[in-house]
Design an enzyme around this catalytic site. Structure first.
Site, PDB file in Angstrom:
ATOM      1  N   LYS A 116       5.141   4.124 -19.582  1.00  0.00           N
ATOM      2  CA  LYS A 116       5.519   3.667 -18.237  1.00  0.00           C
ATOM      3  C   LYS A 116       4.840   2.342 -17.879  1.00  0.00           C
ATOM      4  CE  LYS A 116       7.639   7.597 -16.425  1.00  0.00           C
ATOM      5  NZ  LYS A 116       7.982   8.481 -15.362  1.00  0.00           N
ATOM      6  N   LYS A 198      13.672   8.621 -25.257  1.00  0.00           N
ATOM      7  CA  LYS A 198      14.085   9.864 -24.593  1.00  0.00           C
ATOM      8  C   LYS A 198      15.030   9.575 -23.436  1.00  0.00           C
ATOM      9  CE  LYS A 198      10.820  11.146 -21.022  1.00  0.00           C
ATOM     10  NZ  LYS A 198      10.907  12.165 -20.023  1.00  0.00           N
ATOM     11  N   LYS A 201      15.552   9.432 -16.385  1.00  0.00           N
ATOM     12  CA  LYS A 201      16.206   9.005 -15.133  1.00  0.00           C
ATOM     13  C   LYS A 201      16.069   7.507 -14.935  1.00  0.00           C
ATOM     14  CE  LYS A 201      14.213  12.890 -12.864  1.00  0.00           C
ATOM     15  NZ  LYS A 201      12.775  12.704 -12.992  1.00  0.00           N
TER      16      LYS A 201
HETATM   17  N1  AQP Z   1      14.897  13.732 -22.320  1.00  0.00           N
HETATM   18  C1  AQP Z   1      14.364  14.894 -22.004  1.00  0.00           C
HETATM   19  N2  AQP Z   1      14.500  15.947 -22.826  1.00  0.00           N
HETATM   20  C2  AQP Z   1      13.974  17.154 -22.513  1.00  0.00           C
HETATM   21  N3  AQP Z   1      13.302  17.387 -21.376  1.00  0.00           N
HETATM   22  C3  AQP Z   1      13.133  16.362 -20.523  1.00  0.00           C
HETATM   23  N4  AQP Z   1      12.523  16.261 -19.333  1.00  0.00           N
HETATM   24  C4  AQP Z   1      12.652  15.001 -18.877  1.00  0.00           C
HETATM   25  N5  AQP Z   1      13.345  14.249 -19.734  1.00  0.00           N
HETATM   26  C5  AQP Z   1      13.663  15.070 -20.784  1.00  0.00           C
HETATM   27  C6  AQP Z   1      11.868  17.359 -18.679  1.00  0.00           C
HETATM   28  O1  AQP Z   1      12.313  17.403 -17.337  1.00  0.00           O
HETATM   29  C7  AQP Z   1      11.244  17.822 -16.505  1.00  0.00           C
HETATM   30  C8  AQP Z   1      11.120  16.886 -15.339  1.00  0.00           C
HETATM   31  O2  AQP Z   1      10.634  15.667 -15.695  1.00  0.00           O
HETATM   32  P1  AQP Z   1      10.120  14.647 -14.565  1.00  0.00           P
HETATM   33  O3  AQP Z   1      11.224  14.117 -13.797  1.00  0.00           O
HETATM   34  O4  AQP Z   1       9.049  15.259 -13.776  1.00  0.00           O
HETATM   35  O5  AQP Z   1       9.462  13.562 -15.441  1.00  0.00           O
HETATM   36  P2  AQP Z   1       9.938  12.882 -16.725  1.00  0.00           P
HETATM   37  O6  AQP Z   1       9.629  13.736 -17.923  1.00  0.00           O
HETATM   38  O7  AQP Z   1       9.283  11.557 -16.705  1.00  0.00           O
HETATM   39  O8  AQP Z   1      11.525  12.797 -16.540  1.00  0.00           O
HETATM   40  P3  AQP Z   1      12.458  11.551 -16.665  1.00  0.00           P
HETATM   41  O9  AQP Z   1      13.864  11.970 -16.565  1.00  0.00           O
HETATM   42  O10 AQP Z   1      12.072  10.766 -17.885  1.00  0.00           O
HETATM   43  O11 AQP Z   1      12.138  10.761 -15.359  1.00  0.00           O
HETATM   44  P4  AQP Z   1      11.513   9.327 -15.163  1.00  0.00           P
HETATM   45  O12 AQP Z   1      12.491   8.388 -15.780  1.00  0.00           O
HETATM   46  O13 AQP Z   1      11.402   9.186 -13.692  1.00  0.00           O
HETATM   47  O14 AQP Z   1      10.197   9.317 -15.861  1.00  0.00           O
HETATM   48  C9  AQP Z   1      10.002  17.913 -17.367  1.00  0.00           C
HETATM   49  O15 AQP Z   1       9.793  19.259 -17.711  1.00  0.00           O
HETATM   50  C10 AQP Z   1      10.356  17.115 -18.578  1.00  0.00           C
HETATM   51  O16 AQP Z   1       9.697  17.589 -19.722  1.00  0.00           O
END
Ligand code: AQP
Length: 330
Positions: A116, A198, A201
Site C-alpha cells: 500500500k 490480488k 477494491k
Molecule cells: N483477492 C482476494 N482474494 C481472497 N480474499 C480477499 N480478500 C480481499 N481481497 C481478496 C479478503 O476480503 C476480506 C476483506 O478485506 P478488506 O477490505 O478488509 O481488505 P483488503 O484485503 O485490503 O481488501 P481489498 O479488496 O484488497 O481492499 P483494498 O483495495 O481497499 O485494500 C479479508 O478477509 C481479505 O482477506
C-alpha cells in the site's frame, strides 16, 4: 470459540472479498458447530479505511454498502453481531495500548504495508503503518479464537498472535491466541487483468464486483487475460491466469478443479470463459436480489448496526477494564 472478521468500506465489494471471506462466514453460520449463543462478530472496519485516501462525503454510503453486502450474502443479524468499528470506541483505545508493546520492526515486515505504501506514495501515514495493531485490537477486544479471512490477511493474524503472547507474558494471561481460518482452496483471488496481483477494491479494473450486471460480468470474463497455449489446466507457475479462473469456477460451482478441467478437455478458452460466466452470474443472482431489498430499507440496516454495536460494546468494556487493570491504568 469466538469467531470474528471484517471488511473495510473502501469501495464496492468484489468476488475476492466474497470467496475469500464472506462465503466462509455464511458457511460457518450454517455449520453444525455454530454456537447460537455467541454467534460470530462481523465488523465494517471503517477506522481501517481512513488509512488510504477517501471522500468523507461518500463514507456513510460506503459503510452502509458493506453492511448491506453482509446481509445480502446471508449473514443473519439475529444469530451474529454486525456493527461499525468506529461505533465502539474501545477498538481505538485498545489499539493504542497494544501499539506500546508492538516492535516497529514487526510492522515494517508487513507485506500489505509495503504494497500500500507503493500504491499510495503521496499518503504513507502513521495509521497505515499501525494498521495491523488496530486489526489486532479488533480481534483481541472480543477474545477471538478464530479469524476467517483471505490469505492476504494471514500475516496480520500471525502478528496478532505475537502481540497477544507478548501482552500475556508481560501483564498476565488475558488473550487467547487467535487462529486464521482460510478457505480450503484458492484463498486468494487474483486480478482479471493481472493474475500476479490480488483482486483489490482499490484496483477496480481487475475486479468483478458483487453488484456488476450480468452483461458486465460476461464482458469482464470474456476480456480477462489468459496464458499462452489453449489447454484448460491448473498450473499456478506456468498458467497463473487460467489457474485463477479455474479457482473462481471451483469456488462458485463446488466442482473440483480436475472435474472442471475434464469438462473442458479439448475445448478452447472461449467455451471455458462462457461456462465460467454462467456460473458466476448464477451464483450472484440471489445475492443481488437480496441486496435490492436492503437498498430499499436503509433504516432497517442502520437499526441492525446500532443493535450490533450495543451488543459488542458490552464485551469490549469488560475486556478494557481487565486490560487497564493489568496495565496499571486503573
Ligand atoms: N483477492 C482476494 N482474494 C481472497 N480474499 C480477499 N480478500 C480481499 N481481497 C481478496 C479478503 O476480503 C476480506 C476483506 O478485506 P478488506 O477490505 O478488509 O481488505 P483488503 O484485503 O485490503 O481488501 P481489498 O479488496 O484488497 O481492499 P483494498 O483495495 O481497499 O485494500 C479479508 O478477509 C481479505 O482477506
Amino acid at each position: 470459540m469466538r469467531i470474528l472478521s471484517g471488511i473495510q468500506p473502501t469501495g464496492t465489494l468484489h468476488i475476492g472479498n466474497y470467496l475469500g471471506a464472506i462465503k466462509q462466514w455464511v458457511e460457518l453460520q450454517n455449520s453444525k458447530n455454530f454456537d447460537e449463543k455467541t454467534g460470530c462478530i462481523f465488523i465494517v472496519v471503517d477506522l481501517h479505511s481512513l488509512t488510504v485516501d477517501y471522500d468523507p462525503k461518500q463514507m456513510q454510503k460506503m459503510i452502509l454498502d458493506v453492511a448491506m453486502d453482509y446481509l445480502a450474502a446471508g449473514i443473519d443479524p439475529k444469530k451474529n453481531t454486525i456493527f461499525v468499528q468506529s461505533h465502539v470506541k474501545e477498538h481505538a483505545e485498545l489499539s493504542w495500548l497494544l501499539q506500546t508493546i508492538t516492535p516497529m520492526g514487526e510492522l515494517e515486515r508487513m507485506t500489505q504495508y509495503k504494497d500500500k505504501s507503493k500504491q499510495n506514495k503521496e499518503n504513507i501515514n502513521a495509521g497505515l503503518f499501525a494498521y495491523p495493531v488496530l486489526m489486532a485490537a479488533d480481534i483481541l477486544l472480543y477474545k477471538t479464537t478464530i479469524v476467517p479471512v483471505g490469505d492476504d490477511q494471514a500475516q496480520h493474524v500471525e502478528l496478532t498472535r505475537e502481540i497477544a503472547r507478548k501482552f500475556n507474558n508481560k501483564f498476565g494471561q488475558t488473550f487467547p491466541e487467535p487462529k486464521t481460518q482460510l478457505q480450503k482452496s484458492g484463498a486468494r483471488i487474483m486480478s482479471l487483468t493481472n493474475p500476479m496481483q490480488k483482486m483489490s477494491k482499490s484496483i477496480p479494473q481487475g475486479c468483478i464486483f458483487l453488484t456488476d450486471s450480468e452483461q458486465t460480468i460476461r464482458e469482464k470474463i470474456k476480456t480477462a487475460v489468459t496464458d499462452s497455449g489453449k489447454e484448460i489446466k491448473f498450473n499456478e507457475t506456468n498458467k497463473p491466469a487460467i489457474s485463477n479462473l479455474l479457482t473462481i469456477y471451483h469456488l462458485f460451482s463446488g466442482k473440483s478443479i480436475p472435474e472442471i478441467e475434464k469438462n473442458y478437455e479439448n475445448k478452447g478458452y472461449g467455451d471455458f470463459k462462457t461456462g465460467l460466466a454462467d456460473v458466476v452470474v448464477d451464483n450472484l443472482r440471489k445475492f443481488q436480489e437480496n441486496r435490492k431489498k436492503f437498498e430499499k430499507d436503509p433504516e432497517l440496516v442502520k437499526k441492525i448496526l446500532t443493535q450490533g454495536a450495543k451488543k459488542a460494546q458490552k464485551i469490549a468494556e469488560e475486556t478494557m477494564e481487565e486490560v487497564k487493570k493489568k496495565m496499571g491504568l486503573i
